[in-house]
Design a protein around this motif. Structure first.
Motif, PDB file in Angstrom:
ATOM      1  N   GLY A   1     -50.895  74.235  -7.052  1.00  0.00           N
ATOM      2  CA  GLY A   1     -51.070  74.618  -8.448  1.00  0.00           C
ATOM      3  C   GLY A   1     -49.766  74.752  -9.200  1.00  0.00           C
ATOM      4  O   GLY A   1     -48.687  74.418  -8.696  1.00  0.00           O
ATOM      5  N   PRO A   2     -49.872  75.261 -10.418  1.00  0.00           N
ATOM      6  CA  PRO A   2     -48.683  75.370 -11.265  1.00  0.00           C
ATOM      7  C   PRO A   2     -47.656  76.383 -10.755  1.00  0.00           C
ATOM      8  O   PRO A   2     -46.503  76.347 -11.125  1.00  0.00           O
ATOM      9  N   GLU A   3     -48.090  77.286  -9.888  1.00  0.00           N
ATOM     10  CA  GLU A   3     -47.198  78.307  -9.331  1.00  0.00           C
ATOM     11  C   GLU A   3     -46.569  77.861  -8.012  1.00  0.00           C
ATOM     12  O   GLU A   3     -45.916  78.658  -7.336  1.00  0.00           O
ATOM     13  N   LYS A   4     -46.754  76.599  -7.631  1.00  0.00           N
ATOM     14  CA  LYS A   4     -46.285  76.096  -6.339  1.00  0.00           C
ATOM     15  C   LYS A   4     -44.798  76.400  -6.142  1.00  0.00           C
ATOM     16  O   LYS A   4     -43.981  76.141  -7.004  1.00  0.00           O
ATOM     17  N   GLY A   5     -44.491  77.003  -4.986  1.00  0.00           N
ATOM     18  CA  GLY A   5     -43.118  77.345  -4.650  1.00  0.00           C
ATOM     19  C   GLY A   5     -42.664  78.703  -5.146  1.00  0.00           C
ATOM     20  O   GLY A   5     -41.594  79.170  -4.769  1.00  0.00           O
ATOM     21  N   LYS A   6     -43.473  79.347  -5.975  1.00  0.00           N
ATOM     22  CA  LYS A   6     -43.107  80.670  -6.493  1.00  0.00           C
ATOM     23  C   LYS A   6     -43.705  81.749  -5.598  1.00  0.00           C
ATOM     24  O   LYS A   6     -44.735  81.543  -4.966  1.00  0.00           O
ATOM     25  N   PRO A   7     -43.088  82.945  -5.553  1.00  0.00           N
ATOM     26  CA  PRO A   7     -43.604  84.031  -4.700  1.00  0.00           C
ATOM     27  C   PRO A   7     -45.004  84.477  -5.121  1.00  0.00           C
ATOM     28  O   PRO A   7     -45.340  84.479  -6.293  1.00  0.00           O
ATOM     29  N   ARG A   8     -45.794  84.861  -4.133  1.00  0.00           N
ATOM     30  CA  ARG A   8     -47.162  85.355  -4.393  1.00  0.00           C
ATOM     31  C   ARG A   8     -47.179  86.800  -4.867  1.00  0.00           C
ATOM     32  O   ARG A   8     -48.182  87.273  -5.350  1.00  0.00           O
ATOM     33  N   GLY A   9     -46.100  87.524  -4.669  1.00  0.00           N
ATOM     34  CA  GLY A   9     -46.055  88.912  -5.103  1.00  0.00           C
ATOM     35  C   GLY A   9     -46.292  89.900  -3.981  1.00  0.00           C
ATOM     36  O   GLY A   9     -46.411  91.097  -4.219  1.00  0.00           O
ATOM     37  N   TYR A  10     -46.374  89.410  -2.745  1.00  0.00           N
ATOM     38  CA  TYR A  10     -46.529  90.301  -1.595  1.00  0.00           C
ATOM     39  C   TYR A  10     -45.961  89.634  -0.353  1.00  0.00           C
ATOM     40  O   TYR A  10     -45.716  88.423  -0.333  1.00  0.00           O
ATOM     41  N   CYS A  11     -45.743  90.446   0.679  1.00  0.00           N
ATOM     42  CA  CYS A  11     -45.257  89.925   1.956  1.00  0.00           C
ATOM     43  C   CYS A  11     -45.806  90.795   3.087  1.00  0.00           C
ATOM     44  O   CYS A  11     -46.386  91.857   2.837  1.00  0.00           O
ATOM     45  N   PHE A  12     -45.623  90.317   4.309  1.00  0.00           N
ATOM     46  CA  PHE A  12     -45.996  91.062   5.500  1.00  0.00           C
ATOM     47  C   PHE A  12     -44.744  91.222   6.357  1.00  0.00           C
ATOM     48  O   PHE A  12     -43.918  90.315   6.438  1.00  0.00           O
ATOM     49  N   VAL A  13     -44.618  92.386   7.001  1.00  0.00           N
ATOM     50  CA  VAL A  13     -43.475  92.631   7.872  1.00  0.00           C
ATOM     51  C   VAL A  13     -43.942  93.416   9.097  1.00  0.00           C
ATOM     52  O   VAL A  13     -44.775  94.311   8.984  1.00  0.00           O
ATOM     53  N   SER A  14     -43.396  93.048  10.261  1.00  0.00           N
ATOM     54  CA  SER A  14     -43.689  93.764  11.506  1.00  0.00           C
ATOM     55  C   SER A  14     -42.390  94.349  12.046  1.00  0.00           C
ATOM     56  O   SER A  14     -41.374  93.651  12.131  1.00  0.00           O
TER      57      SER A  14
END
Length: 188
Positions: free
Chosen positions: A65-78
């Motif tokens: 989509g138009p947001e391709k390559g941009k951050p989703r606004g969240y992440c996961f960390v262990s």
């Protein structure tokens, strides 16, 4: 946000998106949301490393989509151990990162103690209550019943207040349009 005593405030839990790590149960895994789009992966990684050694870090980007390559606004960390993960969750939740407050939750299913409460005003006093779920449901149903009973007090008029084209703004804009519509003539 300002609310009147008769206005209910509903705070719903932010759902944790699907974890890219799959079905692996990790009790040291956090979801970090509400990330500012200007926050880089490197900056976030350095911030998270302050709380302990990381086992896995997934900074997610849009794939299509138009947001391709941009951050989703969240992440996961262990983290390597639960103690470091708890320290990161405690210290980072609600902290301002650029222009947004971070939301930090466990990546696995929430327990009842982690869910946010629904604050509902008492129907007689207007004071917010945070009692049991059943009492909150009764308060909401009571409020809806009162709204239905008073719905006849409010009517919407379909008749226009003024004739179309009679406002001063319309007349000013029409005069401007008339000046523009005059054909251009070339003088010799």
């Amino acid at each position: 946000m300002f609310t009147s005593p008769t206005q209910a405030v509903y705070t719903t839990p932010v759902p944790v998106p699907e974890d890219p790590a799959g079905n692996i149960k990790d009790d040291c895994r956090l979801w970090i949301g509400n990330l500012d789009t200007r926050l880089t992966e490197y900056t976030l990684l350095k911030l998270l490393q302050k709380f302990g050694e990381l086992k896995r870090f997934d900074f997610l980007l849009h794939k299509l989509g138009p947001e391709k390559g941009k951050p989703r606004g969240y992440c996961f960390v262990s983290y390597e151990n639960r103690k470091d993960a708890e320290k990161a969750k405690r210290n980072m939740h609600g902290k301002l990162a650029l222009s947004k407050k971070l939301v930090v939750k466990w990546a696995h299913a929430e327990t009842e103690s982690e869910q946010q409460e629904i604050r509902v005003p008492c129907s007689t006093t207007g004071v917010f209550s945070t009692g049991s779920t059943e009492s909150q449901i009764r308060a909401i149903e009571d409020k809806l019943r009162k709204m239905e009973e008073s719905s006849s007090d409010f009517t919407i008029s379909t008749k226009p207040v003024a004739q179309p084209g009679s406002s001063q703004l319309y007349q000013i804009n029409s005069a401007k349009q008339e000046k523009i519509k005059k054909p251009y003539s070339r003088k010799k």
